[in-house]
Design a protein around this motif. Structure first.
Motif, PDB file in Angstrom:
ATOM      1  N   GLU A 124      -4.735  -1.919  -1.606  1.00  0.00           N
ATOM      2  CA  GLU A 124      -3.953  -2.848  -1.731  1.00  0.00           C
ATOM      3  C   GLU A 124      -3.480  -3.096  -3.229  1.00  0.00           C
ATOM      4  N   SER A 125      -2.197  -3.320  -3.333  1.00  0.00           N
ATOM      5  CA  SER A 125      -1.630  -3.672  -4.591  1.00  0.00           C
ATOM      6  C   SER A 125      -1.136  -5.121  -4.549  1.00  0.00           C
ATOM      7  N   ARG A 144       0.961  -1.015  -0.186  1.00  0.00           N
ATOM      8  CA  ARG A 144      -0.005  -0.055  -0.060  1.00  0.00           C
ATOM      9  C   ARG A 144       0.783   1.250   0.183  1.00  0.00           C
TER      10      ARG A 144
END
Length: 293
Positions: free
Chosen positions: A129-130, A115
């Motif tokens: 979120e990634s 993040r």
């Protein structure tokens, strides 16, 4: 075909077992062919006959987790108990400028997320979120810029050190199964800029050989930088501890210049090991001295 008979159970009218693919198979006791379920179930988490049906555990997703019953593989299972969802917890984390990364326990594979972090006054706000990687071990995460290094377990008894970069995607730098004649362990990496520093221990002939490996993402080369697990990396600076002389040395990897930092007081024959940290022009250490007595 060959069928694995796992945890066979009998109800009033059906014989049931698992076929090894997390699918329930049932045979009518009166005779007839098998029926294979279309729903997942897990024999190793509990499977029993109630006399008129079969009870089993399902945990493929947080919304589905619980105990179910089914009269046969062809029937629609009925949930009789709902398992509460575990609170999310970061099993490992790392912070880099402008971002935080973590592995959570939401799924058994322990996926890695990052993040972005922004600050307004005294308030720190995390972005969305990634996803970095779908699988990890729950420890060994290190972030630097757009790169991430972490430990994964792609198969049983195998640990892989992986590096993810925007251009090259996910690459495996080292695994515990590189040499079939030796047992090799790979430990938590330290990522800084273009380089990954990671300890390796090889067990052979009742002896342990330890070293630190340095991978350069630009050149693609891996070199052994110390014969002990005591090392630290920050930018172009590599700090190592000589386990015999007690010398702590900082090396500028861009120029090759070395600078003595400190020599640990010790007696002749002593061996030294411990933790090193580097940040900018600061070097910190906690070293144990092992005597020969």
């Amino acid at each position: 075909d060959v069928i694995d008979w796992l945890c066979p159970q009998v109800s009033g009218t059906e014989l049931a077992f698992f076929d090894g693919d997390d699918k329930l198979r049932t045979y009518p006791i009166a005779g007839g062919g098998p029926t294979t379920s279309t729903f997942p179930a897990h024999y190793n988490s509990g499977f029993a006959s109630t006399g008129s049906s079969f009870a089993f555990v399902e945990f493929d997703g947080p919304s589905d987790a619980g105990i179910y019953t089914a009269t046969s593989a062809a029937s629609t299972p009925t949930k009789i108990f709902t398992d509460g969802v575990d609170p999310l917890a970061a099993t490992d984390s790392d912070v880099a400028p402008g971002q935080v990364g973590y592995e959570d326990n939401a799924m058994p594979a322990k996926p890695i997320f990052t993040r972005s972090l922004t600050r307004s006054g005294n308030t720190l706000t995390a972005g969305t979120e990634s996803l970095v990687a779908n699988n990890a071990t729950g420890f060994g995460l290190s972030l630097s810029g757009t790169r991430a290094a972490y430990l994964d377990d792609p198969q049983s008894d195998v640990t892989a050190l992986e590096l993810k970069t925007p251009n090259a995607g996910i690459r495996t730098l080292r695994t515990t199964s590189d040499d079939p004649d030796l047992h090799t362990d790979v430990y938590s990496p330290a990522l800084s800029g273009r380089r990954v520093l990671y300890p390796v221990a090889t067990f052979t002939n009742n002896a342990v050989v330890q070293s630190n490996q340095l991978f350069d993402d630009v050149t693609g080369q891996t070199t052994t930088v110390s014969s002990t697990p005591s090392a630290a990396l920050w930018g172009n600076y590599l700090v190592t501890l000589d386990s015999q002389s007690g010398a702590i040395i900082r090396k500028d990897l861009s120029t090759g210049q070395t600078t003595p930092i400190y020599t640990i007081p010790h007696a002749s024959g002593d061996t030294m090991f411990g933790n090193l940290e580097a940040w900018g022009n600061t070097v910190a250490w906690s070293v144990f001295v092992c005597g020969t007595d």
